[in-house]
Design a protein around this motif. Structure first.
Motif, short mmCIF file in Angstrom:
data_model
loop_
_atom_site.label_atom_id
_atom_site.label_comp_id
_atom_site.label_asym_id
_atom_site.label_seq_id
_atom_site.Cartn_x
_atom_site.Cartn_y
_atom_site.Cartn_z
N CYS A 122 12.68 14.68 -2.30
CA CYS A 122 13.23 13.39 -1.82
C CYS A 122 12.06 12.45 -1.56
O CYS A 122 11.17 12.76 -0.76
N VAL A 123 12.04 11.30 -2.23
CA VAL A 123 10.96 10.33 -2.10
C VAL A 123 11.47 9.11 -1.33
O VAL A 123 12.48 8.52 -1.71
N ARG A 124 10.78 8.77 -0.26
CA ARG A 124 11.13 7.58 0.52
C ARG A 124 9.93 6.63 0.50
O ARG A 124 8.79 7.07 0.61
N THR A 125 10.19 5.34 0.37
CA THR A 125 9.11 4.36 0.29
C THR A 125 9.29 3.27 1.33
O THR A 125 10.40 2.95 1.74
N SER A 126 8.17 2.70 1.75
CA SER A 126 8.15 1.57 2.68
C SER A 126 7.07 0.59 2.24
O SER A 126 6.05 1.00 1.69
N GLU A 127 7.31 -0.69 2.49
CA GLU A 127 6.33 -1.73 2.18
C GLU A 127 5.53 -2.03 3.44
O GLU A 127 6.09 -2.47 4.44
N LEU A 128 4.23 -1.76 3.39
CA LEU A 128 3.36 -1.97 4.54
C LEU A 128 2.02 -2.50 4.07
O LEU A 128 1.50 -2.07 3.03
N GLU A 129 1.43 -3.42 4.84
CA GLU A 129 0.09 -3.88 4.54
C GLU A 129 -0.90 -2.71 4.70
O GLU A 129 -0.63 -1.75 5.44
N PRO A 130 -2.05 -2.77 4.01
CA PRO A 130 -2.96 -1.61 3.97
C PRO A 130 -3.33 -1.03 5.33
O PRO A 130 -3.28 0.18 5.53
N GLU A 131 -3.71 -1.90 6.28
CA GLU A 131 -4.15 -1.38 7.58
C GLU A 131 -3.02 -0.67 8.31
O GLU A 131 -3.24 0.35 8.98
N TYR A 132 -1.79 -1.18 8.14
CA TYR A 132 -0.64 -0.53 8.78
C TYR A 132 -0.27 0.76 8.06
O TYR A 132 0.15 1.74 8.69
N GLY A 133 -0.42 0.77 6.73
CA GLY A 133 -0.15 1.99 5.97
C GLY A 133 -1.07 3.12 6.39
O GLY A 133 -0.64 4.26 6.60
N ILE A 134 -2.37 2.81 6.54
CA ILE A 134 -3.33 3.81 6.99
C ILE A 134 -2.96 4.31 8.39
O ILE A 134 -3.00 5.52 8.66
N ARG A 135 -2.59 3.38 9.26
CA ARG A 135 -2.23 3.77 10.62
C ARG A 135 -1.02 4.71 10.63
O ARG A 135 -0.99 5.70 11.37
N GLN A 136 -0.03 4.41 9.78
CA GLN A 136 1.16 5.26 9.72
C GLN A 136 0.84 6.65 9.17
O GLN A 136 1.43 7.64 9.59
N VAL A 137 -0.09 6.72 8.22
CA VAL A 137 -0.49 8.03 7.70
C VAL A 137 -1.19 8.83 8.78
O VAL A 137 -0.93 10.03 8.97
N ILE A 138 -2.09 8.20 9.51
CA ILE A 138 -2.80 8.89 10.59
C ILE A 138 -1.81 9.39 11.64
O ILE A 138 -1.93 10.51 12.15
N ARG A 139 -0.81 8.57 11.95
CA ARG A 139 0.18 8.95 12.96
C ARG A 139 1.10 10.06 12.47
O ARG A 139 1.77 10.72 13.25
N GLY A 140 1.18 10.25 11.15
CA GLY A 140 2.11 11.22 10.61
C GLY A 140 3.47 10.64 10.28
O GLY A 140 4.38 11.38 9.88
#
Length: 301
Positions: A122-140
């Motif tokens: 199952c693939v889910r996508t979100s549109e996020l600016e780069p700095e927010y995308g990195i933050r979300q990855v770090i947060r899990g």
């Protein structure tokens, strides 16, 4: 024994800083977060959360347990990655974030490819600016983010993240079709020193890049209009309200009345994927990276 889901809730509260933020990150209601925290407090026999104005804060015991929770959840992710790697099957869920033109220019084909190759994923996508995308990855909150930097300005990538190059994306200067430089074979940004500029919103990485680049060429930018969407920027250009830098990935149809001219010294956006190193062995992550690379090679500009 401590309940893992309650530890996950405490970890989300510590990372997001609020009950509503934790609820959004976990995709549950705020009441569900409060209930889980109350149960965890009863489980450990100590107060973990205290009121702080209109919000909440972690007590010393809460912060101590949250630190342990972050390490425990990281170990759980490593265990999941190892199990998935041993099984070798691409299953479960993978969450992708991407800045707008990557989401538009890459994600439709990437998701279609993954669905065809791995129907149980199952693939889910979100549109996020780069700095927010990195933050979300770090947060899990995201498994993988597609981000960018420019050839003359790098985006800081924190430790603990793995990266994979996807493509280099060139950019042009967009100007009204009747502009004196519209018929040139190429231009320099310094040629537009006296022009109004259309830019990305203040605070975004690409806005900072544009200001940095123009000033490096001795131009103090006169930014008249801010717009996050490239289509909005080009509409402003078509109305004769300035010039802008417009990358090619995900650009789509160019409106009538807009001329695009390449830059004399090419400006490249380096586009790449980032994900947590503790998830590196997950087959779903590897499959997503492989699909992004394949699509990136196909649309590379």
């Amino acid at each position: 024994m401590l309940n893992l889901e309650r530890l996950r809730t405490l970890d989300a509260l510590a990372r997001h800083g609020s009950v509503s933020g934790a609820a959004d990150g976990l995709h549950v209601t705020t009441s569900a977060v409060s209930q889980q925290l109350a149960k965890l407090e009863r489980e450990v026999g100590q107060q973990l959360v205290a009121k702080n104005g209109r919000g909440v804060r972690l007590t010393d015991a809460g912060q101590l347990l949250a630190d342990h929770a972050a390490r425990i959840l990281s170990q759980v992710e490593l265990a999941q990655a190892d199990i998935e790697a041993q099984r070798g099957q691409v299953v479960g869920e993978v969450r992708l974030a991407g800045f707008p033109t990557a989401a538009r220019g890459l994600f439709p084909e990437v998701v279609t490819m993954l669905r065809a190759s791995h129907p149980e994923l199952c693939v889910r996508t979100s549109e996020l600016e780069p700095e927010y995308g990195i933050r979300q990855v770090i947060r899990g909150d995201m498994d993988l983010a597609v981000v960018l930097d420019w050839n003359n300005k790098r985006l800081p990538v924190p430790g603990g993240l793995a990266t994979a190059a996807l493509l280099d994306d060139a950019a042009d200067v967009a100007m009204p079709a009747g502009h004196p430089l519209a018929t040139r074979a190429e231009v320099g940004l310094e040629d537009f020193a006296d022009e109004d500029w259309v830019s990305w919103p203040e605070g975004e990485f690409c806005y900072e890049w544009l200001v940095f680049t123009l000033r490096s060429k001795g131009v103090e930018p006169r930014i008249a209009h801010l717009a996050g969407e490239h289509h909005t920027q080009l509409a402003l250009i078509a109305a004769g309200l300035g010039v802008c830098v417009t990358p090619r990935l995900g650009r789509g149809p160019v409106p009538d009345g807009v001329a695009l001219v390449p830059v004399r010294q090419p400006m490249l956006r380096h586009i790449y994927a980032v994900w947590r190193t503790d998830a590196d062995r997950r087959p779903s992550i590897r499959a997503a990276v492989d699909a992004l690379r394949e699509v990136g090679r196909a649309v590379g500009i």
